[in-house]
Design a protein around this motif. Sequence first.
Motif, short mmCIF file in Angstrom:
data_model
loop_
_atom_site.label_atom_id
_atom_site.label_comp_id
_atom_site.label_asym_id
_atom_site.label_seq_id
_atom_site.Cartn_x
_atom_site.Cartn_y
_atom_site.Cartn_z
N SER A 110 0.84 -1.17 0.07
CA SER A 110 -0.01 -0.04 -0.14
C SER A 110 0.84 1.24 -0.13
N TYR A 111 0.33 2.22 -0.06
CA TYR A 111 0.96 3.63 -0.05
C TYR A 111 1.91 3.78 1.19
N ASN A 112 1.46 3.14 2.21
CA ASN A 112 2.29 3.46 3.61
C ASN A 112 3.46 2.51 3.28
N ASP A 113 3.82 1.62 2.40
CA ASP A 113 4.92 0.78 2.09
C ASP A 113 5.67 1.54 1.38
N MET A 114 5.49 2.63 0.87
CA MET A 114 6.41 3.59 -0.03
C MET A 114 7.15 4.34 0.94
N TYR A 115 8.65 4.54 0.43
CA TYR A 115 9.44 5.42 1.17
C TYR A 115 9.11 6.90 1.13
N GLY A 116 8.63 7.18 0.53
CA GLY A 116 7.93 8.58 0.34
C GLY A 116 6.86 8.76 1.37
N PHE A 117 6.33 8.00 2.02
CA PHE A 117 5.25 8.06 3.10
C PHE A 117 6.36 7.93 4.37
N SER A 118 6.65 6.73 4.52
CA SER A 118 7.71 6.68 5.71
C SER A 118 8.60 7.41 6.03
N GLY A 119 9.38 7.92 4.80
CA GLY A 119 10.38 9.01 4.64
C GLY A 119 10.16 10.21 4.73
N SER A 120 8.66 10.33 4.76
CA SER A 120 8.28 12.09 4.83
C SER A 120 8.53 12.95 5.98
N ALA A 121 9.33 13.90 5.81
CA ALA A 121 9.55 14.77 6.95
C ALA A 121 8.33 15.43 7.42
N VAL A 122 7.34 15.70 6.72
CA VAL A 122 6.05 16.28 7.17
C VAL A 122 5.45 15.16 8.01
N ASN A 123 5.33 14.00 7.63
CA ASN A 123 4.64 13.12 8.45
C ASN A 123 5.37 12.89 9.88
N LEU A 124 6.68 12.99 9.82
CA LEU A 124 7.57 12.81 11.08
C LEU A 124 7.00 13.84 11.99
N ILE A 125 6.98 14.90 11.65
CA ILE A 125 6.69 16.14 12.44
C ILE A 125 5.32 16.07 12.96
N GLN A 126 4.31 15.89 12.14
CA GLN A 126 2.97 15.85 12.58
C GLN A 126 2.70 14.48 13.71
N LYS A 127 3.72 13.46 13.53
CA LYS A 127 3.62 12.28 14.50
C LYS A 127 4.18 12.80 15.80
N VAL A 128 5.25 13.46 16.08
CA VAL A 128 5.80 14.04 16.97
C VAL A 128 4.97 15.12 17.70
N ASN A 129 4.21 15.86 16.87
CA ASN A 129 3.41 17.05 17.44
C ASN A 129 2.20 16.21 18.36
N MET A 130 1.57 15.35 17.33
CA MET A 130 0.79 14.48 18.13
C MET A 130 1.04 13.93 19.42
N VAL A 131 2.05 13.45 19.71
CA VAL A 131 2.36 12.83 21.10
C VAL A 131 2.53 14.20 21.93
N LEU A 132 3.26 15.03 21.43
CA LEU A 132 3.53 16.39 22.25
C LEU A 132 2.08 16.99 22.72
N GLY A 133 1.10 16.71 21.91
CA GLY A 133 0.00 17.55 21.81
C GLY A 133 -0.08 19.26 21.54
N THR A 134 0.99 19.41 20.64
CA THR A 134 1.19 20.51 20.02
C THR A 134 -0.12 20.96 19.39
N GLU A 135 -0.75 22.06 19.38
CA GLU A 135 -1.96 22.67 18.62
C GLU A 135 -1.53 22.62 17.27
N ASP A 136 -0.51 23.01 16.78
CA ASP A 136 -0.17 22.91 15.50
C ASP A 136 0.58 21.90 14.89
#
Length: 243
Positions: A110-136
């Motif tokens: 699936s798309y999740n198995d593409m490095y463009g998804f798992s290697g996305s810097a945008v996705n990394l930042i979103q994951k980190v902020n989800m855990v931190l509870g950052t508003e943005d």
Amino acid sequence: RGIAFSCPGKVDTDTGIISFGGTLPFLDGVSLIKEFQPKYDMPVSVINDGKAAALAELWLGNLKGIANGLAIVLGTGVGAGIILDGKLYQGKHFQAGEISFMMKPSAAPSYNDMYGFSGSAVNLIQKVNMVLGTEDKKDGTAAFEAINQKDPRVYPIFETYAKEIALMICNIQAVLDLEKIVIGGGISAQPIVTGEIRKQYLAIRTNFPFMANTLTEVEIDSCRFLNDANLLGALYQLLLHDK
């Protein structure tokens, strides 16, 4: 004296026609040369952003003097530009270096198995902020403040991300046998990014002695021009195109 464009998508540098447009799909089928050259009566060039980053580093940056190298651009996806025999290699269809489309083994890909998804810097930042509870959730400053402090809530997420890029580098190195790979994109301004990718790459080699004994270690560095590499590379493409 001229107009230089760097953009996502598959770009025919001869005609300026963009195919698909990557994250800017409205560019599909557009030739920026035809759009702008008649209007301004000056040279116009267009190049893919990942390939532009490689050109910048080859011209004046951390790939200068390197015959065989690679620039990896970490952004919405994972862009790249390949340097072979001292020149940018674009491929028959101008799509060499589209490493976002490299896939990991999966029973049901699936798309999740593409490095463009798992290697996305945008996705990394979103994951980190989800855990931190950052508003943005797109707040890169907040995300990297926690990463640089090695916050135990989010640092494992960052380590996993860096390992994904390191695995990609191992696969690329097995095929191309490069001298040097440079890391670009907005997050490359954080020294911890290239440092952790290098650390994970060396850890993989340590865990697989057969690989380490067979394949020569590749040098991993940051792009000299960081997030501006694609802009400078677009200029270099214009200068080359206008000769």
